[in-house]
Design a protein around this motif. Structure first.
Motif: not given
Length: 369
Positions: A52-60, A122-134
């Motif tokens: 799996a390739n992950l984007d926006r991985v949470r620092p923690e 990987i469960d819960g490792a990525e942050e949610a998609m940014p706000d509607v401006d993205h």
């Protein structure tokens, strides 16, 4: 000098292949972790693999199952970190990058175990998609082992929010382009031409947002390689169908490709032009829901006639500067606005109080805006 080392893994049976690694002073600790991670798969001890390739991985995020044991860790200063983790019947390789992306690969003794270990990692490792401006946009480039695609959220506004940035001469045509649906696709090529700083890149970001429900937008970072390497072109253009993407079109964005579509393109770019045309309405494009958007600073009259022939283009738009009256309305003052109006880049610069060069004619950067 090369050193040969046999990589031991627990309890290989007689049917397993031998696994040897050749190491020399050009290899790093991360290279060794890569090899160790492949060993149980290569020998057959753990014949199932998932990645799996992950984007926006949470620092923690730990990116490690609870029962995992860290065998190796390698870190490059100001670069990636690689870890090799093992458990009962499985091996996990995790590579984390500074841009908060990560690659997670698992080998295991069964398919079910590989899936479960990957899911726990990987469960819960990525942050949610940014706000509607993205909006999510894909980026392709040719790496050592073929084409690589990475998704990133980019800032994008709706067409209603930015339409005043464009001249009335082209706004009606842009309205129609922004409102296109799959049933209205008539032509596979989108040409945006005009002088630098007029907002062509901004239009493509907004197009990605307007078409988000039915079209995935991918930017090709090395278009000069795309049409010169058939294998790379097949990866990017043909791709692989999944259940999730079966009904989605794809738009490939190629910025500042003057040499690919100019009148002398055949001589300058070899087979590049032919492959582009084949992708838009030739055999390669048949049965694939793929559009191509090209931005260029060239005048329409200087483009290759095969590119601009009727029926090939979904849209063929000159994105020019705002007229004097439009520029004054946009800026709220006539100060600094010349008789010929102003480009969007010039208006933003004037609003910010920055000095404006007298001419952008020789600027090769594209003034991305």
């Amino acid at each position: 000098m090369s050193v040969i080392r046999e990589v031991p893994f627990p309890s290989p049976d007689a049917s397993e292949l031998p696994m040897n690694i050749s190491i020399d002073d050009a290899d790093s600790a991360i290279d060794l972790i890569d090899a160790l991670a492949l060993s149980p798969f290569a020998t057959g001890a753990q014949p199932w693999s998932r990645l799996a390739n992950l984007d926006r991985v949470r620092p923690e995020a730990t990116l490690s199952p609870a029962e995992g044991r860290v065998l190796r860790t390698a870190r490059v200063e100001d670069g990636p970190e690689s870890r090799l983790i093992s458990g009962d019947g499985w091996t996990l390789r995790v590579v984390r990058h500074r841009d908060r992306t990560a690659t997670v690969s698992v080998t295991a003794v069964s398919e079910e175990l590989a899936k479960s270990v990957l899911h726990e990692t990987i469960d819960g490792a990525e942050e949610a998609m940014p706000d509607v401006d993205h909006v999510e946009m894909g980026f392709w480039w040719r790496g050592t082992h073929g084409g690589t695609r990475s998704e990133r959220p980019i800032t994008a506004q709706t067409w209603d929010e930015i339409s005043a940035n464009y001249s009335g001469k082209v706004r009606a045509s842009l309205d129609r382009l922004m409102s296109v649906t799959p049933s209205g696709v008539n032509g596979r090529l989108i040409l945006l031409h005009g002088q630098p700083g007029t907002g062509k890149t901004t239009l493509l970001r907004t197009l990605a947002k307007q078409w988000h429900d039915w079209c995935q937008v991918d930017c090709v970072l090395d278009p000069e390689r795309l049409f010169n390497e058939p294998g790379y072109l097949m990866e990017v253009a043909v791709g692989y169908d999944t259940d999730e993407d079966a009904q989605r079109w794809r738009l490939l964005v190629l910025e500042d490709c003057d040499e690919l579509i100019s009148a002398g393109a055949k001589a300058q770019a070899g087979q590049g032009l032919s492959r582009l045309l084949n992708l838009t309405d030739g055999l390669l494009g048949q049965g694939r829901d793929v559009l191509v958007a090209i931005t260029t600073n060239e005048d329409l009259a200087r483009l290759h006639p095969a590119v601009v022939r009727p029926g090939r283009c979904l849209a063929q738009l000159e994105v020019g500067p705002l007229s004097r009256d439009e520029a004054i309305a946009w800026l709220g003052t006539s100060q600094g606005v010349g008789p010929s109006g102003a480009t969007l880049a010039e208006l933003y610069a004037r609003r910010a109080g920055r000095e404006i060069p007298h001419s952008f004619d020789n600027d090769s950067t594209g003034l991305y805006l």
